[in-house]
Design an enzyme around this catalytic site. Structure first.
Site, PDB file in Angstrom:
ATOM      1  N   LYS A 152       0.829  -1.219   0.090  1.00 31.23           N
ATOM      2  CA  LYS A 152      -0.012  -0.023   0.177  1.00 31.23           C
ATOM      3  C   LYS A 152       0.831   1.200   0.106  1.00 31.23           C
ATOM      4  CE  LYS A 152      -1.921   3.044   2.758  1.00 31.23           C
ATOM      5  NZ  LYS A 152      -1.914   4.019   1.760  1.00 31.23           N
ATOM      6  N   GLU A 227       9.798   1.336  10.439  1.00 28.94           N
ATOM      7  CA  GLU A 227      10.926   2.536  10.147  1.00 28.94           C
ATOM      8  C   GLU A 227      10.074   3.626  10.228  1.00 28.94           C
ATOM      9  OE1 GLU A 227      13.835   1.873   9.905  1.00 28.94           O
ATOM     10  OE2 GLU A 227      14.029  -0.261   8.902  1.00 28.94           O
ATOM     11  N   CYS A 261      13.563  10.664   6.913  1.00 31.41           N
ATOM     12  CA  CYS A 261      13.707  10.311   8.095  1.00 31.41           C
ATOM     13  C   CYS A 261      15.077  10.457   8.808  1.00 31.41           C
ATOM     14  CB  CYS A 261      13.061   8.739   7.975  1.00 31.41           C
ATOM     15  SG  CYS A 261      13.780   7.637   6.980  1.00 31.41           S
ATOM     16  N   GLU A 354      10.387  15.967  14.777  1.00 31.21           N
ATOM     17  CA  GLU A 354      10.684  16.090  13.537  1.00 31.21           C
ATOM     18  C   GLU A 354      10.069  17.161  12.814  1.00 31.21           C
ATOM     19  OE1 GLU A 354       9.412  12.477  11.530  1.00 31.21           O
ATOM     20  OE2 GLU A 354      11.266  12.121  10.719  1.00 31.21           O
TER      21      GLU A 354
HETATM   22  P1  NAP Z   1       2.326   8.471   7.643  1.00 26.90           P
HETATM   23  O1  NAP Z   1       1.378   9.285   7.867  1.00 26.90           O
HETATM   24  O2  NAP Z   1       2.514   7.675   8.991  1.00 26.90           O
HETATM   25  O3  NAP Z   1       1.912   7.452   6.456  1.00 26.90           O
HETATM   26  C1  NAP Z   1       2.620   6.483   6.208  1.00 26.90           C
HETATM   27  C2  NAP Z   1       1.467   5.229   5.570  1.00 26.90           C
HETATM   28  O4  NAP Z   1       0.874   4.857   6.548  1.00 26.90           O
HETATM   29  C3  NAP Z   1       0.976   5.783   4.369  1.00 26.90           C
HETATM   30  O5  NAP Z   1       0.981   4.894   3.232  1.00 26.90           O
HETATM   31  C4  NAP Z   1      -0.467   6.016   4.778  1.00 26.90           C
HETATM   32  O6  NAP Z   1      -1.475   5.999   4.122  1.00 26.90           O
HETATM   33  C5  NAP Z   1      -0.410   5.000   6.047  1.00 26.90           C
HETATM   34  N1  NAP Z   1      -1.420   5.024   7.065  1.00 26.90           N
HETATM   35  C6  NAP Z   1      -2.021   6.363   7.611  1.00 26.90           C
HETATM   36  N2  NAP Z   1      -2.816   5.677   8.579  1.00 26.90           N
HETATM   37  C7  NAP Z   1      -2.579   4.478   8.832  1.00 26.90           C
HETATM   38  C8  NAP Z   1      -3.123   3.543   9.374  1.00 26.90           C
HETATM   39  N3  NAP Z   1      -4.040   3.799  10.584  1.00 26.90           N
HETATM   40  N4  NAP Z   1      -3.155   2.171   9.409  1.00 26.90           N
HETATM   41  C9  NAP Z   1      -2.274   1.796   8.540  1.00 26.90           C
HETATM   42  N5  NAP Z   1      -1.477   2.548   7.561  1.00 26.90           N
HETATM   43  C10 NAP Z   1      -1.798   3.896   7.745  1.00 26.90           C
HETATM   44  O7  NAP Z   1       3.796   9.069   7.202  1.00 26.90           O
HETATM   45  P2  NAP Z   1       4.137   9.981   6.009  1.00 26.90           P
HETATM   46  O8  NAP Z   1       3.204  11.171   6.305  1.00 26.90           O
HETATM   47  O9  NAP Z   1       3.548   9.322   4.743  1.00 26.90           O
HETATM   48  O10 NAP Z   1       5.468  10.122   6.156  1.00 26.90           O
HETATM   49  C11 NAP Z   1       6.176  10.997   6.749  1.00 26.90           C
HETATM   50  C12 NAP Z   1       6.745  10.194   8.024  1.00 26.90           C
HETATM   51  O11 NAP Z   1       7.561   8.770   7.627  1.00 26.90           O
HETATM   52  C13 NAP Z   1       7.917  10.927   8.954  1.00 26.90           C
HETATM   53  O12 NAP Z   1       7.456  10.874  10.081  1.00 26.90           O
HETATM   54  C14 NAP Z   1       9.035  10.229   8.377  1.00 26.90           C
HETATM   55  O13 NAP Z   1      10.081  10.313   9.420  1.00 26.90           O
HETATM   56  C15 NAP Z   1       8.445   8.806   8.363  1.00 26.90           C
HETATM   57  N6  NAP Z   1       9.594   8.153   7.624  1.00 26.90           N
HETATM   58  C16 NAP Z   1      10.440   7.069   8.023  1.00 26.90           C
HETATM   59  C17 NAP Z   1      11.383   6.444   7.190  1.00 26.90           C
HETATM   60  C18 NAP Z   1      12.374   5.545   8.017  1.00 26.90           C
HETATM   61  O14 NAP Z   1      12.887   4.739   7.305  1.00 26.90           O
HETATM   62  N7  NAP Z   1      12.509   5.519   9.097  1.00 26.90           N
HETATM   63  C19 NAP Z   1      11.418   6.458   5.974  1.00 26.90           C
HETATM   64  C20 NAP Z   1      10.582   7.455   5.398  1.00 26.90           C
HETATM   65  C21 NAP Z   1       9.735   8.294   6.027  1.00 26.90           C
HETATM   66  P3  NAP Z   1      -2.248   7.438   3.386  1.00 26.90           P
HETATM   67  O15 NAP Z   1      -0.803   8.433   3.458  1.00 26.90           O
HETATM   68  O16 NAP Z   1      -2.136   6.935   1.940  1.00 26.90           O
HETATM   69  O17 NAP Z   1      -3.174   7.547   4.021  1.00 26.90           O
END
Ligand code: NAP
Ligand code: MG
Length: 450
Positions: A152, A227, A261, A354
């Site tokens: 997804k 992650e 990240c 962050e």
């Molecule tokens: P996010 O809001 O946590 O979303 C990540 C994924 O989870 C998206 O596909 C999102 O879908 C999905 N999601 C949202 N709510 C969910 C739920 N209740 N159950 C299951 N899945 C759900 O993160 P983001 O805003 O896309 O990305 C930014 C964050 O990612 C930052 O905090 C960053 O640090 C972190 N990140 C970490 C790494 C690492 O390797 N450590 C790498 C990249 C990013 P939708 O967006 O389609 O709703």
């Protein structure tokens, strides 16, 4: 319907259907049906299939890079590098089906041996910042180990994942092994994390959603790897090559417009070197070319969305201690100028949370102990750097900082062959390298009485 936007122009690139919970269930059923056959394919044959897929990704590299760049706003040069890594990740794990080794263990009365068995259906949930790259870190080891997958992507950036599904099919990966569902995280993602037929969830995203995924997975005791976020420290000692440290620092917090990240968004600078370092850093930041992502010499693009830009801007209120800023284009597009805040206390909002944008907080420190204390004073532990000419000090600090990956005299974080992942609230488990396979297999112990 889902409108996919180009963040550099705010134009709609594509309109596509958005999946429902029922679509997620169907994808899981297809993956479940495909699992027994995929699992029992001869290892050498699975190697051949994955190699064909890796080669197809090599051939598609430029197309995928253009698509990823338009959908995320990342510079084309970065997108090309990332799509190179996607193919490389598949090449690396393609060889693994024949190298998922077990042990033989001396015991009384017989022979004991271990096998690494695939888990079954694995759900992969990924964010918008490195869409296909992060997906590949999960897909390649999952498939190599014999699992089937449901991916997804984030709704903001589904295009390369959708293209990948077609590439996999054309490369001969059997029906049902690779499934992509594009739909909202709150419904489709949540369902995948709860689904009784999903054996494991591999998630990359924010710490808040990671916590929710872990809870949802607890219902059926799923395997979970996470992650999550970071707030990494780039530690610059006075005895470092300050010119190199300053020239490299922008890549640590402006790469991917800071939506990384691994961003080193806290720059810890030894007080005695502060003035020299800051003037070098100012030159380096102002030299970063911010603009059209399609231009080959652009180094930084826009942020992903209007709402994300608002969030980033909230870290730079009118009374923020702005030391200097770079340029950003005006007009349409979610632009935000590179921004350096200094001096910042490690207790300030900008040093604790962050930001996920092109904003760094410069924090002064006295000595080695002070640097380590500040670096560790965070809930996160994902990446980091140490800059010094003193090799022993570099290694002492690298060992003392509670983080999953740290670089000495470099601001790089990921390599296909080496483990990547977080300490503390930055996550659970490791991706890449041989370590990732541990998280896509279950150890079976077989005792044979003689
Ligand atoms: P996010 O809001 O946590 O979303 C990540 C994924 O989870 C998206 O596909 C999102 O879908 C999905 N999601 C949202 N709510 C969910 C739920 N209740 N159950 C299951 N899945 C759900 O993160 P983001 O805003 O896309 O990305 C930014 C964050 O990612 C930052 O905090 C960053 O640090 C972190 N990140 C970490 C790494 C690492 O390797 N450590 C790498 C990249 C990013 P939708 O967006 O389609 O709703
Ligand atoms: Mg989100």
């Amino acid at each position: 319907m889902l409108e996919v936007i180009n963040p550099a122009t705010e134009e709609v690139i594509e309109t596509m259907g958005s999946a429902t919970v029922e679509d997620a269930d169907e994808a899981v059923s297809r993956a479940k049906a495909a699992f027994p056959k995929w699992k029992s394919i001869e290892p050498a044959d699975r190697v051949k299939m994955l190699r064909r897929l890796a080669e197809a990704l090599d051939s598609e590299r430029e197309n995928l890079a253009r698509l990823e760049s338009r959908n995320t706003g990342k510079p084309i040069s970065e997108a090309l590098g990332e799509m190179g890594m996607v193919a490389e990740t598949f090449h690396y794990y393609a060889g693994m089906p024949e190298r998922v080794l077990g042990d033989t263990i001396p015991v009384s009365g017989g022979i004991d041996m271990t096998f690494r068995e695939p888990l079954g259906v694995v759900a992969l949930i990924v964010p918008w910042n490195f869409p296909l790259t992060i997906a590949s870190w999960k897909m390649a080891p999952a498939l190599a180990a014999g699992n089937t997958i449901v991916l997804k992507p984030a709704e903001l950036t589904p295009l390369t994942a959708a293209r990948f599904e077609r590439i996999a099919k054309e490369a001969g990966i059997p029906e049902g092994v690779v499934n992509v569902v594009v739909g909202p995280g709150s419904s489709v993602g949540q369902r995948l994390a709860e689904h009784p037929d999903v054996a494991k969830v591999a998630f990359t995203g924010s710490t808040d959603v990671g916590r929710r995924v872990m809870e949802a997975a607890s219902g059926t005791i799923k395997r979970v790897t996470l992650e999550l976020g970071g707030k990494s420290a780039n530690i610059v000692f006075a005895d470092a090559d300050l010119e190199r440290a300053a020239a490299s620092a922008p890549s640590g917090f402006l790469g991917n417009a800071g939506q990384d990240c691994c961003a080193r968004s806290r720059i810890l600078v030894q007080k005695t070197a502060m003035d020299d370092f800051m003037s070098l850093l100012e030159t380096a930041v102002k030299n970063v070319r911010v603009g059209n992502p399609a231009d080959s010499d652009t180094e930084m693009g826009p942020l992903i969305s209007a709402s994300h830009r608002e969030k980033v801007a909230s870290f730079v209120p009118d009374d923020a201690p702005v030391a200097f800023r770079g340029d950003a284009p005006g007009g349409s597009g979610f632009w935000f100028a590179p921004t350096v805040l200094a001096p910042v206390s490690n207790d300030d909002h900008a040093a604790r949370e962050e930001i996920f944008g092109p904003v760094a907080a410069v924090i002064p420190f006295e000595d080695e102990a002070d640097a380590v204390r500040l670096a560790n004073d965070t809930i996160y532990g994902l990446s980091g750097s140490v800059w010094t000419r003193d090799g022993a000090k570099a290694l002492r600090v690298a060992r003392a900082v509670d983080t999953g990956v740290i670089s000495i005299n470099s601001n790089t974080s990921v390599r296909v062959a080496t483990p990547f992942g977080g300490f503390k609230q930055s996550g659970v488990g490791r991706e890449l390298g041989p370590h990732a396979l541990d998280h896509y297999t279950e150890v079976k112990n077989v005792y044979f009485a003689l």
